[in-house]
Design a protein around this motif. Sequence first.
Motif, short mmCIF file in Angstrom:
data_model
loop_
_atom_site.label_atom_id
_atom_site.label_comp_id
_atom_site.label_asym_id
_atom_site.label_seq_id
_atom_site.Cartn_x
_atom_site.Cartn_y
_atom_site.Cartn_z
N SER A 278 0.83 -1.20 0.00
CA SER A 278 0.00 0.00 0.00
C SER A 278 0.86 1.25 0.00
N SER A 279 1.96 1.22 0.76
CA SER A 279 2.88 2.37 0.81
C SER A 279 3.50 2.64 -0.55
N LEU A 280 3.95 1.56 -1.20
CA LEU A 280 4.62 1.71 -2.50
C LEU A 280 3.65 2.21 -3.57
N ILE A 281 2.43 1.68 -3.56
CA ILE A 281 1.44 2.10 -4.56
C ILE A 281 1.05 3.56 -4.36
N SER A 282 0.83 3.94 -3.10
CA SER A 282 0.41 5.32 -2.83
C SER A 282 1.49 6.33 -3.20
N ILE A 283 2.75 6.01 -2.92
CA ILE A 283 3.82 6.95 -3.28
C ILE A 283 4.03 6.97 -4.80
N MET B 101 -5.06 17.69 -9.11
CA MET B 101 -3.94 16.76 -9.02
C MET B 101 -3.05 17.10 -7.84
N ARG B 102 -2.93 18.38 -7.52
CA ARG B 102 -2.16 18.77 -6.35
C ARG B 102 -2.81 18.22 -5.08
N SER B 103 -4.12 18.31 -5.01
CA SER B 103 -4.83 17.77 -3.84
C SER B 103 -4.72 16.25 -3.79
N PHE B 104 -4.66 15.61 -4.97
CA PHE B 104 -4.49 14.16 -5.02
C PHE B 104 -3.09 13.76 -4.51
N VAL B 105 -2.09 14.57 -4.81
CA VAL B 105 -0.73 14.32 -4.30
C VAL B 105 -0.73 14.39 -2.78
N TYR B 106 -1.39 15.40 -2.21
CA TYR B 106 -1.47 15.52 -0.76
C TYR B 106 -2.14 14.28 -0.16
N LEU B 107 -3.23 13.84 -0.81
CA LEU B 107 -3.96 12.68 -0.31
C LEU B 107 -3.10 11.43 -0.32
N MET B 108 -2.44 11.15 -1.45
CA MET B 108 -1.63 9.96 -1.56
C MET B 108 -0.39 10.02 -0.66
N ALA B 109 0.16 11.22 -0.47
CA ALA B 109 1.29 11.38 0.45
C ALA B 109 0.85 11.06 1.88
N VAL C 252 -1.65 9.04 2.68
CA VAL C 252 -1.87 7.59 2.74
C VAL C 252 -0.54 6.85 2.86
N PHE C 253 0.48 7.34 2.16
CA PHE C 253 1.81 6.73 2.26
C PHE C 253 2.33 6.79 3.69
N CYS C 254 2.26 7.97 4.31
CA CYS C 254 2.74 8.12 5.70
C CYS C 254 1.95 7.22 6.64
N TRP C 255 0.65 7.13 6.42
CA TRP C 255 -0.22 6.27 7.23
C TRP C 255 0.18 4.80 7.06
N SER C 256 0.24 4.34 5.83
CA SER C 256 0.55 2.93 5.56
C SER C 256 1.95 2.57 6.02
N PHE C 257 2.92 3.45 5.77
CA PHE C 257 4.30 3.12 6.10
C PHE C 257 4.54 3.12 7.61
N ILE D 174 -0.85 10.55 12.55
CA ILE D 174 -0.95 11.50 11.43
C ILE D 174 -2.00 11.05 10.42
N ASP D 175 -2.50 9.82 10.57
CA ASP D 175 -3.54 9.35 9.65
C ASP D 175 -4.79 10.22 9.70
N LEU D 176 -4.94 11.01 10.76
CA LEU D 176 -6.13 11.85 10.87
C LEU D 176 -6.15 12.99 9.86
#
Length: 217
Positions: free
Chosen positions: A13-18, A33-41, A43-48, A71-73
């Motif tokens: 999940s971490s690898l896919i999100s990043i 797309m900028r907001s999508f980057v924030y979202l996936m970043a 999710v990466f921090c959460w998953s990792f 930080i998942d919040l």
Amino acid sequence: MQFSLYASLLLLSSLISIALAGYALNRIHEKVMRSFVYLMAGVFCWSFSYFLESGSTSVISKLFWSVISVIDLVVPVFFLFFVLQFTRSSDRIPPVMFYSLIIIPCISFFISATFPFHGLVWPEIYLIHSFFAGFSLYYMHGAWYWVEIIYSIMLYFAAVWLLLQSAIRSPPAYAVQMWLVFVSSLFPFVASLLYAFAAPVFRGIDITPFSFILTGF
């Protein structure tokens, strides 16, 4: 370092999100797309952080990464931000009001970092073992935890509601895309409900990070 099926899925999940965040960087000049980057970043921090907690072999390390994973919040906040941009509804919320949505996550991080002194989030913690996650911590939830859950669910619900309204009102040329995004947005909403109200069934395992990968695709 212990490896389990749960840890492996969190790493995936971490690898896919990043990777999704990296792909979206090519169009970072676009607000959505900028907001999508924030979202996936997020999710990466959460998953990792979940991955590092799951892979840790000492209780102290697991507790440390549990605090970091709070930080998942910010992810529900970023999710709402993404939906506002995607549905072109960002003008409905003043920037100051949107930034104020970060207050609860900041308070939660402080409360989680000081949990031994008050027990507002984790009054009791048990070390358990399961085939899926190996040795993991099972958290009994305190009063502030339910504040976090209600806050997250409200943000998810607001985002899903906006997507539903946009899907209903979209012209035929965009209706299919809107309905696909709406259906995919239900995954994190349902996953958060399952973790909040069916934690004993899942033995404390949170599947919400995986659900955001489905939304990202």
